[in-house]
Design an enzyme around this catalytic site. Structure first.
Site, PDB file in Angstrom:
ATOM      1  N   ASP A   1      67.883  40.599   8.965  1.00 22.38           N
ATOM      2  CA  ASP A   1      66.956  40.961   7.891  1.00 22.38           C
ATOM      3  C   ASP A   1      66.171  39.697   7.527  1.00 22.38           C
ATOM      4  O   ASP A   1      66.762  38.663   7.204  1.00 22.38           O
ATOM      5  CB  ASP A   1      67.745  41.457   6.668  1.00 22.38           C
ATOM      6  CG  ASP A   1      66.909  42.388   5.809  1.00 22.38           C
ATOM      7  OD1 ASP A   1      67.436  43.383   5.304  1.00 22.38           O
ATOM      8  OD2 ASP A   1      65.687  42.126   5.667  1.00 22.38           O
TER       9      ASP A   1
ATOM     10  N   ASP B   1      61.265  42.165   5.739  1.00 19.98           N
ATOM     11  CA  ASP B   1      61.363  42.604   4.342  1.00 19.98           C
ATOM     12  C   ASP B   1      60.032  42.473   3.589  1.00 19.98           C
ATOM     13  O   ASP B   1      59.367  41.441   3.685  1.00 19.98           O
ATOM     14  CB  ASP B   1      62.416  41.686   3.675  1.00 19.98           C
ATOM     15  CG  ASP B   1      62.644  42.012   2.218  1.00 19.98           C
ATOM     16  OD1 ASP B   1      63.329  42.993   1.936  1.00 19.98           O
ATOM     17  OD2 ASP B   1      62.106  41.281   1.370  1.00 19.98           O
TER      18      ASP B   1
ATOM     19  N   GLU C   1      59.191  46.566   6.990  1.00 15.64           N
ATOM     20  CA  GLU C   1      59.321  47.325   5.745  1.00 15.64           C
ATOM     21  C   GLU C   1      57.942  47.279   5.118  1.00 15.64           C
ATOM     22  O   GLU C   1      57.624  46.415   4.311  1.00 15.64           O
ATOM     23  CB  GLU C   1      60.338  46.723   4.781  1.00 15.64           C
ATOM     24  CG  GLU C   1      60.536  47.626   3.573  1.00 15.64           C
ATOM     25  CD  GLU C   1      61.026  46.912   2.326  1.00 15.64           C
ATOM     26  OE1 GLU C   1      60.750  45.710   2.160  1.00 15.64           O
ATOM     27  OE2 GLU C   1      61.685  47.561   1.502  1.00 15.64           O
TER      28      GLU C   1
ATOM     29  N   HIS D   1      69.267  50.902   1.568  1.00 17.54           N
ATOM     30  CA  HIS D   1      69.991  50.221   0.476  1.00 17.54           C
ATOM     31  C   HIS D   1      69.152  50.133  -0.796  1.00 17.54           C
ATOM     32  O   HIS D   1      69.636  49.661  -1.835  1.00 17.54           O
ATOM     33  CB  HIS D   1      70.384  48.822   0.939  1.00 17.54           C
ATOM     34  CG  HIS D   1      69.183  47.972   1.142  1.00 17.54           C
ATOM     35  ND1 HIS D   1      68.280  48.166   2.179  1.00 17.54           N
ATOM     36  CD2 HIS D   1      68.679  46.962   0.406  1.00 17.54           C
ATOM     37  CE1 HIS D   1      67.284  47.302   2.074  1.00 17.54           C
ATOM     38  NE2 HIS D   1      67.498  46.569   1.001  1.00 17.54           N
ATOM     39  N   ASP D   2      67.882  50.573  -0.703  1.00 21.05           N
ATOM     40  CA  ASP D   2      66.989  50.509  -1.873  1.00 21.05           C
ATOM     41  C   ASP D   2      66.805  51.859  -2.533  1.00 21.05           C
ATOM     42  O   ASP D   2      66.006  51.975  -3.467  1.00 21.05           O
ATOM     43  CB  ASP D   2      65.571  50.082  -1.428  1.00 21.05           C
ATOM     44  CG  ASP D   2      65.471  48.592  -1.234  1.00 21.05           C
ATOM     45  OD1 ASP D   2      64.622  48.167  -0.443  1.00 21.05           O
ATOM     46  OD2 ASP D   2      66.261  47.859  -1.859  1.00 21.05           O
TER      47      ASP D   2
HETATM   48  O1  TEU Z   1      62.301  45.807  -0.908  1.00 19.77           O
HETATM   49  C1  TEU Z   1      60.900  45.656  -1.026  1.00 19.77           C
HETATM   50  C2  TEU Z   1      60.338  46.587  -1.987  1.00 19.77           C
HETATM   51  O2  TEU Z   1      59.160  46.751  -2.036  1.00 19.77           O
HETATM   52  C3  TEU Z   1      61.265  47.403  -2.795  1.00 19.77           C
HETATM   53  O3  TEU Z   1      61.650  46.708  -3.960  1.00 19.77           O
HETATM   54  C4  TEU Z   1      60.520  48.617  -3.176  1.00 19.77           C
HETATM   55  O4  TEU Z   1      59.471  48.236  -4.057  1.00 19.77           O
HETATM   56  C5  TEU Z   1      61.371  49.595  -3.869  1.00 19.77           C
HETATM   57  O5  TEU Z   1      62.710  49.413  -3.515  1.00 19.77           O
HETATM   58  C6  TEU Z   1      60.811  50.923  -3.445  1.00 19.77           C
HETATM   59  O6  TEU Z   1      61.589  51.937  -3.943  1.00 19.77           O
HETATM   60  C7  TEU Z   1      62.848  44.702  -0.215  1.00 19.77           C
HETATM   61  C8  TEU Z   1      64.341  44.901  -0.072  1.00 19.77           C
HETATM   62  O7  TEU Z   1      64.596  46.059   0.709  1.00 19.77           O
HETATM   63  C9  TEU Z   1      64.932  45.013  -1.455  1.00 19.77           C
HETATM   64  O8  TEU Z   1      66.335  45.251  -1.377  1.00 19.77           O
HETATM   65  C10 TEU Z   1      64.691  43.705  -2.184  1.00 19.77           C
HETATM   66  O9  TEU Z   1      65.130  43.834  -3.521  1.00 19.77           O
HETATM   67  C11 TEU Z   1      63.192  43.351  -2.187  1.00 19.77           C
HETATM   68  O10 TEU Z   1      62.557  43.527  -0.933  1.00 19.77           O
HETATM   69  C12 TEU Z   1      63.029  41.865  -2.491  1.00 19.77           C
HETATM   70  O11 TEU Z   1      63.436  41.133  -1.364  1.00 19.77           O
END
Ligand code: TEU
Ligand code: CA
Length: 556
Positions: free
Chosen positions: A98, A200, A258, A330-331
């Site tokens: 990642d 990311d 992403e 995971h988000d």
């Molecule tokens: O997520 C990027 C991001 O844009 C997310 O925060 C998104 O806005 C939201 O989850 C959409 O529902 C990445 C990683 O996947 C996340 O775990 C991190 O918190 C974030 O970047 C910061 O690195």
């Protein structure tokens, strides 16, 4: 088309902190993952994506990196990583890391150096700007709430930029030296033998260097940073092409971006034949509600919305390249809970949804526990929740006048903590994840969902996923399921998903019903490849009961 090894691959996202603990500290680790590689092999996984395992203060669960080339001791050592890489490859599985390049941790030496000497080279790796009239340089709101600008200690109006938490200072991609340092690091991992990266939050790296801000979109007078990111989307591919040419291409590496808010005109630049990435996640049906109270304002998904958004994205990608279909990560909350109506938030629904997501065109990513049909975890109190975003959104809900009970109910629907609870291996206490109390509570349905309960049941979600991934790799069908065009088929109602994959010599039809009604499909001369739920096929007529799915082939 230049065929690549990953085109027919199945990928699996591991959230290391919650996958398997091996040294009984309640936290998952690399040795734990090594112990479970045979389980992943049995799921016919080709690519393993590890969420961040680098040195980090874990303000944002490792997405705040303090050393890009060292393993966080809580996960193990670099020797453990090298063993994991070897053992995965020995089973025919490739590892991707990642890569968090929009920002690093405020504990990273670069940022510490920048703070201690503003004229240092490292200071130019970040965005330091002066505010005016006691206000920050602009009015953007962080993804985690509050201003994206944090004041520097001891200096009345000097700030640094952070689109995410204040402990995640944004890296200045307009600085060539910074880009070179990042590319060096990427090549160091690729030379070690990782197959590539999940990249990311990458759309955020393009900034309007005049920091003009945007009209407020909330009562706080701020505007979501994601809106500025969407406006700057056209500028990202320039950086990404340089990254591709200096790291990914020379290693023929796999990469998945992403990438929220990719413009339709940029799709080919992102995933085309000579694109910056091998693929990008299909977020077309994922709410990107970044408003002040993104959780409070959430609108539940429906099968129709998921289907129509996914179909449109698939049709756009057909002639361009490959998307990475997902239903969760995971988000996000668990896909079964977020997408399906309540009566199908169970094994039947999970299996039918799995049939859809794994047989769409592209490289499907399974998020750990999705193959078990995991639903949202139920939290009884906000104090059981660790995630900074969830905690921030909880207070945003209270500020909006919701009661604690209403705010917790929203978190139980929307919070990404739903997907971060420990993997469910068996019936023992703590689900075989650990022998001690895990860092996050165990899912309430451990005994119906765990691997041990599903292993021996041919009709379990786990065995349905295994059958789906076996089908994806089957020599008679692999070509059609990899390169066959996606074509939507007439759907009898809003709760049914029907499409086909059209190969040169065969068509493979996919039907998934989340309807209340039984539907009959006249498919004529066809062979049933796989079903879930209640499906029967007689004299060319396929009868699909509610909460069921069917995969069939029509040879030309
Ligand atoms: O997520 C990027 C991001 O844009 C997310 O925060 C998104 O806005 C939201 O989850 C959409 O529902 C990445 C990683 O996947 C996340 O775990 C991190 O918190 C974030 O970047 C910061 O690195
Ligand atoms: Ca551990």
């Amino acid at each position: 088309m230049d065929r690549k090894w990953w085109h027919g691959a199945v990928a699996y996202q591991i959230y290391p902190k919650s996958f398997q603990d091996s040294n009984q500290d309640g936290i998952g680790d690399l040795k734990g993952i090594i112990r479970r590689l045979d389980y992943l092999k049995e799921l016919h996984v080709d690519i393993l994506w590890l969420s961040p395992i680098y040195v980090s203060p874990f303000v944002d669960e490792g997405y705040d990196i303090a050393d890009y080339q060292a393993i966080a001791p809580v996960f193990g050592t670099m020797e453990d990583f090298d063993e994991l890489l070897r053992e995965a490859k020995a089973r025919g599985m490739e590892l991707i890391m990642d890569l968090v390049l929009n920002h690093c941790s405020s504990e990273h030496p670069w940022f510490k150096q920048a703070l201690s000497s503003p004229l240092s080279e490292e200071a130019s790796f970040f965005y330091f700007r002066r505010g005016h009239d006691g206000l920050p340089p602009d009015n953007l709101r962080s993804y985690f709430g509050g201003s994206v600008w944090e004041k520097i200690e001891g200096d009345s109006d000097l700030y640094y930029l952070h689109y995410f938490a204040r402990e995640q200072p944004d890296l200045n991609w307009y600085n060539e030296k910074l880009r070179e340092r990042l590319f060096e690091m990427m090549n160091w991992w690729l030379d070690k033998g990782v197959a590539g990266f999940r990249v990311d939050a990458i759309m955020n790296i393009a900034k309007d260097l005049s920091f003009p801000g945007l009209p407020a979109d909330g009562a706080d007078g701020l505007c979501a940073a994601s809106k500025m990111t969407a406006r700057m989307a056209g500028e990202v591919s320039g950086f990404l092409k340089e990254m591709r040419d200096k790291t990914l291409k020379p290693h023929d590496a796999f990469s998945v971006g992403e990438a929220f808010s990719v413009r339709e005109e940029d799709l080919a630049a992102f995933i085309g034949e000579d694109g910056c990435f091998s693929t990008i996640f299909d977020f077309s049906s994922h709410g990107l509600n970044e408003g002040l109270s993104r959780y409070c304002d959430f609108k539940p998904l429906t099968v129709k919305y998921f289907r129509d958004a996914t179909f449109t994205a698939q049709e756009k990608a057909n002639a361009v390249g490959f998307l990475a279909p997902i239903i969760e990560n995971h988000d996000e909350p668990r896909g079964v809970s977020a997408i399906l109506p309540r009566q199908w938030q169970n094994a039947r629904g999970a299996q039918a949804l799995g049939t859809v997501t794994l047989l769409l065109r592209g490289i499907p990513f399974i998020y750990q526990g999705q193959e078990l049909g995991m639903t949202n975890t139920h939290f009884d109190s906000v104090y059981e929740i660790r995630d900074l975003l969830a905690r921030e959104q909880y207070s945003a809900c209270l500020k909006q006048g919701l009661s604690p009970y209403q705010a917790l109910t929203i978190l139980n629907c929307e919070s990404r903590e739903n997907a971060r609870t420990p993997m469910l291996w068996d019936h023992s206490s703590f689900a075989g994840f650990s022998e001690v109390t895990p860092w996050l509570k165990v899912h309430q349905d451990q005994h119906r969902l765990c691997v041990e309960f599903q292993e021996g049941d041919p009709h379990s979600t786990l065995n349905h996923y295994r059958a789906l991934t076996a089908l994806k790799h089957h020599p008679d069908f692999r070509d059609t399921l990899t390169y066959g065009d996606f074509e939507r088929m007439p759907c009898p109602d809003d709760d049914t998903i029907c499409f086909r994959r059209v190969g040169e010599r065969q068509e493979i039809g996919v039907i998934a019903s989340f309807s209340h009604d039984t539907h009959v499909f006249p498919i004529g001369e066809a062979k049933i490849l796989l079903t879930s739920g209640e499906v029967s096929f007689k004299e060319g007529e396929l009868m699909v009961k509610p909460g069921s799915s069917a995969v069939f082939i029509i040879e030309r």
